[in-house]
Design a protein around this motif. Structure first.
Motif, short mmCIF file in Angstrom:
data_model
loop_
_atom_site.label_atom_id
_atom_site.label_comp_id
_atom_site.label_asym_id
_atom_site.label_seq_id
_atom_site.Cartn_x
_atom_site.Cartn_y
_atom_site.Cartn_z
N GLN A 152 9.61 -1.07 0.39
CA GLN A 152 9.02 -2.23 -0.28
C GLN A 152 10.00 -2.77 -1.32
O GLN A 152 10.51 -2.01 -2.15
CB GLN A 152 7.69 -1.87 -0.96
CG GLN A 152 6.58 -1.55 0.03
CD GLN A 152 5.27 -1.24 -0.66
OE1 GLN A 152 5.17 -0.32 -1.46
NE2 GLN A 152 4.24 -2.02 -0.35
N GLY A 153 10.26 -4.06 -1.26
CA GLY A 153 11.14 -4.68 -2.24
C GLY A 153 12.54 -4.12 -2.23
O GLY A 153 13.22 -4.12 -3.27
N GLY A 154 12.99 -3.63 -1.09
CA GLY A 154 14.32 -3.07 -1.00
C GLY A 154 14.45 -1.64 -1.48
O GLY A 154 15.55 -1.09 -1.52
N THR A 155 13.32 -1.00 -1.84
CA THR A 155 13.33 0.39 -2.26
C THR A 155 12.30 1.16 -1.44
O THR A 155 11.57 0.59 -0.63
CB THR A 155 12.99 0.52 -3.76
OG1 THR A 155 11.66 0.03 -3.98
CG2 THR A 155 13.97 -0.29 -4.61
N ILE A 156 12.24 2.47 -1.67
CA ILE A 156 11.26 3.31 -0.99
C ILE A 156 10.19 3.72 -2.00
O ILE A 156 10.51 4.20 -3.08
CB ILE A 156 11.92 4.58 -0.42
CG1 ILE A 156 13.08 4.21 0.51
CG2 ILE A 156 10.90 5.43 0.33
CD1 ILE A 156 13.95 5.39 0.88
N GLU A 157 8.93 3.50 -1.64
CA GLU A 157 7.84 3.87 -2.53
C GLU A 157 6.93 4.86 -1.82
O GLU A 157 6.53 4.65 -0.67
CB GLU A 157 7.05 2.63 -2.96
CG GLU A 157 7.87 1.65 -3.80
CD GLU A 157 7.02 0.57 -4.43
OE1 GLU A 157 5.79 0.62 -4.27
OE2 GLU A 157 7.60 -0.32 -5.07
N VAL A 158 6.60 5.94 -2.53
CA VAL A 158 5.70 6.95 -1.99
C VAL A 158 4.27 6.46 -2.09
O VAL A 158 3.81 6.06 -3.17
CB VAL A 158 5.87 8.29 -2.74
CG1 VAL A 158 4.85 9.32 -2.24
CG2 VAL A 158 7.29 8.83 -2.56
N GLN A 159 3.56 6.49 -0.98
CA GLN A 159 2.18 6.06 -0.93
C GLN A 159 1.20 7.22 -1.12
O GLN A 159 0.12 7.04 -1.63
CB GLN A 159 1.88 5.38 0.41
CG GLN A 159 2.90 4.31 0.82
CD GLN A 159 2.85 3.10 -0.10
OE1 GLN A 159 1.83 2.42 -0.19
NE2 GLN A 159 3.95 2.83 -0.77
#
Length: 428
Positions: A413-420
């Motif tokens: 997301q948004g060019g980064t990795i986000e932990v859900q």
């Protein structure tokens, strides 16, 4: 803002991996300690050990996995830096080039130099060859932070081969669950690297997805580091499956996703899911797309000492740790403690192998990454300890596999990795 998904039960029917249940979440324990209140400094303890701690670090610093191998190497080197005021170290590194032949040559160099244990290799196709041809015959401990192929479990290794990462016999069902529950996919296709890692994980995913009632429409393999993957992507997306599952490594992934966004993304309304091999913070920038239709899973750094490790790693190397960095650190920490427990100056691989359960499995007082120097001092003094790590509790079963593991569910997301979400498992 990261959206936290609800915790779920695990898909059943994972074959040789055995029955699994949802374990207690480790969230809230990563406070730099291990939950026992012994938060101490990260080095400087007086350790009554006159020998030298020797281990090799064998990682893919170049090749298809090169963008991740350097940070995994650094995770293993961090233990030496953390304890260098208290212990003498002889740590040597080698580059597998993400290639079995090059890995074999580098591994043999470490064996010939007298290393009793090695952190690595990383890629499963390299690890399986290196363990069989270099480590096992020479009675050298191999402890991979990221070789997830189920075949590692069944190696005829005389107890010399360990890993601090979980088997893909677990990750395949996790990915299938995410597709079913989060992406609401009832049909899927697979596009996978044609090697031990890709074949085994794809098979595990397909079996779990079909067992859950889903339809597997297309299964397409590809070779590493090709100039284009457009035709393979077209074959995989034929018939428009709901979700495409892609297994590979970053170098090939750059080309593959560039082809996907150039030729297919505008005409297909599905989602993509990838495993640990394609979780790379630099991938969106290299691809030239934020990749927001791509989800992923990867073994989590969810151990009791996760926060301390992350802070120490960033302080030392100037960036946040990447996937499998905590597993590398834990492997080096366990090897260090086992070397001290073995007691002699010239510890061999057999002695390290025999001492690993003594320092890692649940007996004695718990010590985490923030108490690593105190743990070493306790071992040197003949005390029983239980090392609990940055990536997991680091308890080994009879096959050298982890008893308790966790997986992060991620999204670009948004060019980064986000932990859900983080899902925790424990073998019954």
């Amino acid at each position: 803002m990261v959206h936290k998904l609800p915790r779920r039960k695990v898909l059943t029917g994972i074959g040789a991996a055995g029955a699994l249940g949802v374990a207690g979440c480790l969230d809230g324990q990563g406070d730099g300690g291990n939950g026992n209140g012994n938060d101490t400094d990260n080095g400087g303890a007086e350790i009554d050990y006159g020998g030298t701690v020797r281990y090799g670090v064998l990682m893919p610093e170049t090749g298809d996995l090169g963008s991740l191998g350097g940070t995994m190497r650094d995770g293993a080197l961090l233990v030496e830096r953390q304890l260098s005021d208290s212990l003498d170290f002889d740590v040597q590194t080698g580059d597998t080039e993400t290639d079995p032949s090059a890995g074999q040559s580098a591994a043999q160099s470490l064996v010939d130099s007298g290393m009793p244990a090695v952190v690595g290799p990383a890629a499963s196709n390299v690890n399986l060859q290196v363990t069989r041809q270099a480590f096992i015959p020479n009675q050298v401990v191999g402890m991979s932070p990221s070789s997830t192929a189920p075949a590692v479990t069944d190696l005829d290794d005389d107890g010399f081969i360990f890993r601090t990462c979980p088997s893909d016999a677990l990750q395949g069902p996790v990915m299938a669950q995410v597709v079913e529950e989060d992406l609401e996919g009832s049909s899927t296709a697979t596009l996978y690297l044609n090697d031990d890692y890709g074949q085994a994980l794809e098979s595990s995913y397909v079996d779990a997805f079909e067992e859950a009632g889903g339809e597997v429409m297309n299964q397409v393999s590809f070779e590493a580091e090709q100039s284009t993957y457009s035709s393979q992507i077209g074959d995989a997306l034929d018939g428009e499956p709901d979700v495409l599952m892609v297994v590979g490594f970053p170098q090939s992934g750059i080309t593959l996703f560039r082809d996907y966004y150039s030729d297919y993304a505008d005409d297909w309304d599905g989602s993509i899911i990838v495993p640990d091999g394609l979780i790379d913070s630099e991938l969106p920038g290299e691809v030239g797309n934020d990749m927001e239709d791509v989800w992923g899973t990867a073994p989590s750094a969810a151990g009791p000492g996760a926060d301390f490790f992350a802070d120490l790693y960033e302080e030392e190397f100037g960036s946040a740790p990447e996937v499998f960095n905590a597993q590398s650190y834990d492997a080096a920490a366990v090897i260090t403690l086992a070397t001290i427990a073995a007691g002699d100056d010239e510890v061999d691989g057999t002695a390290v192998r025999d001492a690993i359960p003594e320092v890692a499995n649940p007996e004695g007082e718990q010590y985490g990454p923030s108490e690593l120097a105190d743990a070493a001092a306790a071992v040197a003094g003949g005390e029983e300890i239980d090392y609990v790590g940055a990536s997991s509790p680091v308890d080994f079963d009879d096959n050298g596999d982890q008893v308790s593991v966790a997986y992060d569910v991620m999204r670009y997301q948004g060019g980064t990795i986000e932990v859900q979400d983080t899902i925790d498992f424990e073998a019954e």
